[in-house]
Design a protein around this motif. Structure first.
Motif, mmCIF file in Angstrom:
data_model
loop_
_atom_site.group_PDB
_atom_site.id
_atom_site.type_symbol
_atom_site.label_atom_id
_atom_site.label_comp_id
_atom_site.label_asym_id
_atom_site.label_seq_id
_atom_site.Cartn_x
_atom_site.Cartn_y
_atom_site.Cartn_z
ATOM 1 N N PRO A 178 11.318 -32.811 -20.626
ATOM 2 C CA PRO A 178 11.492 -32.719 -21.892
ATOM 3 C C PRO A 178 12.404 -31.419 -22.565
ATOM 4 O O PRO A 178 12.709 -30.482 -21.933
ATOM 5 C CB PRO A 178 9.931 -32.424 -22.501
ATOM 6 N N ARG A 179 12.742 -31.803 -23.802
ATOM 7 C CA ARG A 179 13.709 -30.878 -24.299
ATOM 8 C C ARG A 179 12.868 -29.475 -24.859
ATOM 9 O O ARG A 179 11.846 -29.613 -25.333
ATOM 10 C CB ARG A 179 14.357 -31.416 -25.728
ATOM 11 N N ALA A 180 13.539 -28.513 -24.384
ATOM 12 C CA ALA A 180 12.845 -27.233 -24.851
ATOM 13 C C ALA A 180 12.958 -26.892 -26.152
ATOM 14 O O ALA A 180 14.106 -26.981 -26.715
ATOM 15 C CB ALA A 180 13.617 -26.033 -24.024
ATOM 16 N N MET A 190 25.602 -23.694 -22.386
ATOM 17 C CA MET A 190 24.460 -22.805 -21.603
ATOM 18 C C MET A 190 23.265 -23.877 -21.514
ATOM 19 O O MET A 190 22.813 -24.402 -22.310
ATOM 20 C CB MET A 190 24.119 -21.722 -22.563
ATOM 21 N N ALA A 191 22.711 -23.728 -20.267
ATOM 22 C CA ALA A 191 21.465 -24.488 -19.884
ATOM 23 C C ALA A 191 20.693 -23.420 -18.963
ATOM 24 O O ALA A 191 21.026 -22.885 -18.094
ATOM 25 C CB ALA A 191 21.913 -25.649 -19.228
ATOM 26 N N ASP A 192 19.282 -23.639 -19.283
ATOM 27 C CA ASP A 192 18.349 -22.983 -18.314
ATOM 28 C C ASP A 192 16.995 -23.834 -18.657
ATOM 29 O O ASP A 192 16.988 -24.652 -19.298
ATOM 30 C CB ASP A 192 18.222 -21.607 -18.785
ATOM 31 N N THR A 193 15.892 -23.582 -17.806
ATOM 32 C CA THR A 193 14.727 -23.890 -17.897
ATOM 33 C C THR A 193 13.390 -23.027 -18.334
ATOM 34 O O THR A 193 13.751 -21.851 -17.964
ATOM 35 C CB THR A 193 14.457 -24.868 -16.686
ATOM 36 N N GLU A 194 12.592 -23.508 -18.584
ATOM 37 C CA GLU A 194 11.178 -22.864 -18.944
ATOM 38 C C GLU A 194 10.138 -23.724 -18.799
ATOM 39 O O GLU A 194 10.139 -24.774 -18.509
ATOM 40 C CB GLU A 194 11.071 -22.425 -20.251
ATOM 41 N N THR A 195 8.928 -23.161 -18.136
ATOM 42 C CA THR A 195 7.756 -23.821 -18.008
ATOM 43 C C THR A 195 6.761 -23.374 -19.160
ATOM 44 O O THR A 195 6.230 -22.289 -19.351
ATOM 45 C CB THR A 195 7.069 -23.622 -16.864
ATOM 46 N N VAL A 196 6.315 -24.471 -19.800
ATOM 47 C CA VAL A 196 5.384 -24.361 -20.802
ATOM 48 C C VAL A 196 4.156 -25.422 -20.677
ATOM 49 O O VAL A 196 4.242 -26.612 -20.379
ATOM 50 C CB VAL A 196 5.815 -24.956 -22.279
ATOM 51 N N ASP A 197 2.899 -24.768 -20.530
ATOM 52 C CA ASP A 197 1.569 -25.507 -20.221
ATOM 53 C C ASP A 197 1.881 -26.419 -19.020
ATOM 54 O O ASP A 197 1.543 -27.541 -18.870
ATOM 55 C CB ASP A 197 1.152 -26.316 -21.301
ATOM 56 N N GLY A 198 2.435 -25.701 -17.960
ATOM 57 C CA GLY A 198 2.596 -26.550 -16.741
ATOM 58 C C GLY A 198 3.852 -27.473 -16.605
ATOM 59 O O GLY A 198 4.007 -28.102 -15.563
ATOM 60 N N THR A 199 4.503 -27.488 -17.590
ATOM 61 C CA THR A 199 5.590 -28.647 -17.859
ATOM 62 C C THR A 199 6.957 -27.780 -17.813
ATOM 63 O O THR A 199 7.055 -26.919 -18.944
ATOM 64 C CB THR A 199 5.493 -29.616 -19.067
#
Length: 435
Positions: free
Chosen positions: A343-345, A253-262
């Motif tokens: 970067p790695r979440a 499983m893979a997805d993305t998230e945005t943390v502090d603009g990254t």
């Protein structure tokens, strides 16, 4: 009709022989669809005298496969040797340096060196195609790169290793334990003599890292895939999952998230409990299946044979047809320079439900110790089952499903129990796949 696309073939195992049979059997059909014939001109493999069930006399034999791309009678090289480095990588590099296109089924090489090779292909204005590297004959790469090109892919996940899926679904059907079914898989040719790459999750992690790059426009990052295999699963886990309304499948499983603009990239390969009403729950045997969730397309399901000479050869030849038509394109959907280094979440804040299995000493007070650790970590228990002895001397199986909560809470509970003499082996944690 236009001049033939001239092909050099490196590697003559089951897939390589399958490519030859397919190109010969469907030659007229392929030529019509490609707009030109496909013509194999040169081949190479380790053993020249091995009987592969195909006639190689009409092709030039090359002992040093690394120089195949330098031949004047070759337009494209097909690499079916395997391995992330060694001759396969050397062949890929020399092929691009010679200004030729490359088709490969080598997921390990793409997972480890895909960015470098894609950059070389783009610089030489030639193609790098690897449909057969992920899910065999299922056109999932083409589906993501072309069919879903207008969509923002929000999540991609699936069953990416046929060996593991055969083992798990057979355990489910027969009630047999892991070691017994693994031996059957080896006897039937579904598992290698050394099955570690499959059963430890590495093969699925290679494929997931490729799918993630194509889905999210990220750089391939195999090293950040959180990977766990199926070797610790017991028949009792399968039975427990069934009683709760789930099957167990190895899911990438893979997805993305945005943390502090990254933007950060989440990638995980791990056994999951899959609810009976989810499409992946019905994927049995050595079949692969990939789910992609697009913001406009919704859920897309790609399912089919994930390995074998016919399906994999089909994917290889489909890539050759694209090259014959002049369709090159960016290997990872966008140019290498535009692929984002994500970067790695972190995973502690991710919310979900978990299955936790403990093997514990058969004595009073053990269950109270476990539930106290869960309470102190903030884990809420939805259901708990304590079985009788599971065959291990003096050991009892305790399994539970948690209410939804952060993964960090489960991690903390396991930490609190670390070193406890009540546990006869480390706990097994599996996440529940949501619908």
């Amino acid at each position: 009709m236009a001049e033939p696309l001239r092909i050099a073939l490196a590697g003559l195992g089951t897939v390589g022989a399958g490519v030859i049979r397919l190109v010969e059997a469907n030659a007229a059909l392929i030529a019509r669809r490609a707009g030109r014939p496909l013509q194999i001109t040169a081949v190479s493999a380790r053993d020249r005298n091995k009987d592969r069930g195909v006639d190689l006399s009409r092709y030039a034999w090359v002992d040093d496969m690394v120089i195949l791309g330098e031949r004047d009678d070759v337009d494209v090289v097909v690499e079916l040797v395997g391995g992330s480095d060694g001759p396969a990588l050397a062949l890929a590099r020399t092929t691009f340096e010679a200004g030729k296109s490359l088709v490969t089924a080598n997921k390990a090489m793409i997972a480890h060196h895909g960015l470098e090779l894609a950059a070389k292909a783009e610089a030489a204005k030639v193609g790098l195609k690897f449909e057969a590297a992920v899910a065999g004959g299922i056109p999932v790469i083409k589906g993501l790169r072309e069919g879903a090109a207008a969509n923002e892919i929000e999540r991609v996940y699936g069953i990416l290793n046929g060996t593991c899926n055969f083992i798990l679904s057979t355990m489910e059907d027969t009630g047999r334990d892991f070691g017994d079914v693994l031996a059957e898989a080896q006897a039937k040719g579904y598992a290698e003599a050394d099955p570690a790459f499959d059963i430890e999750g590495t093969d699925a992690a290679h494929k997931l890292s490729i799918l993630a790059a194509i889905s999210f426009g990220s750089q391939v990052d195999f090293g950040s895939v959180d990977t766990a295999g199926i070797t610790r699963l017991r028949a009792a886990d399968i039975a427990q999952a069934d009683a709760l309304g789930y099957v167990i499948r190895l899911i990438g499983m893979a997805d993305t998230e945005t943390v502090d603009g990254t933007n950060r990239l989440f990638q995980r390969v791990q056994p999951h409990l899959v609810p009976f009403d989810h499409p992946l729950a019905h994927v049995d045997g050595a079949t692969n299946a990939v789910v992609a969730e697009g913001n406009f397309s919704g859920r897309l399901l790609f399912q089919g044979a994930g390995a074998g000479d016919g399906p994999t050869a089909s994917a290889v030849v489909a890539d050759l047809i694209d090259l014959a038509r002049g369709e090159i394109g960016a290997p990872f959907s966008v140019p290498v320079a535009e692929l984002e280094a994500m970067p790695r979440a972190e995973t502690g804040h991710r919310l979900g439900r978990s299955y936790i299995r403990f093997m514990v000493a058969d004595r009073p007070g053990v269950l109270a110790e476990i539930t106290a650790a869960l309470r102190d970590a903030g884990v809420s228990i939805e259901s708990l089952i304590q079985k009788g002895r599971a065959g291990d001397a003096g050991a009892v199986m305790v399994s539970m499903v948690t209410h939804e909560g952060p993964e960090s809470a489960v991690t903390e509970a396991i930490r609190l129990l670390d070193g406890s003499d009540s546990l006869t082996e480390p706990p097994l944690v599996m996440h529940l796949l949501g619908n």
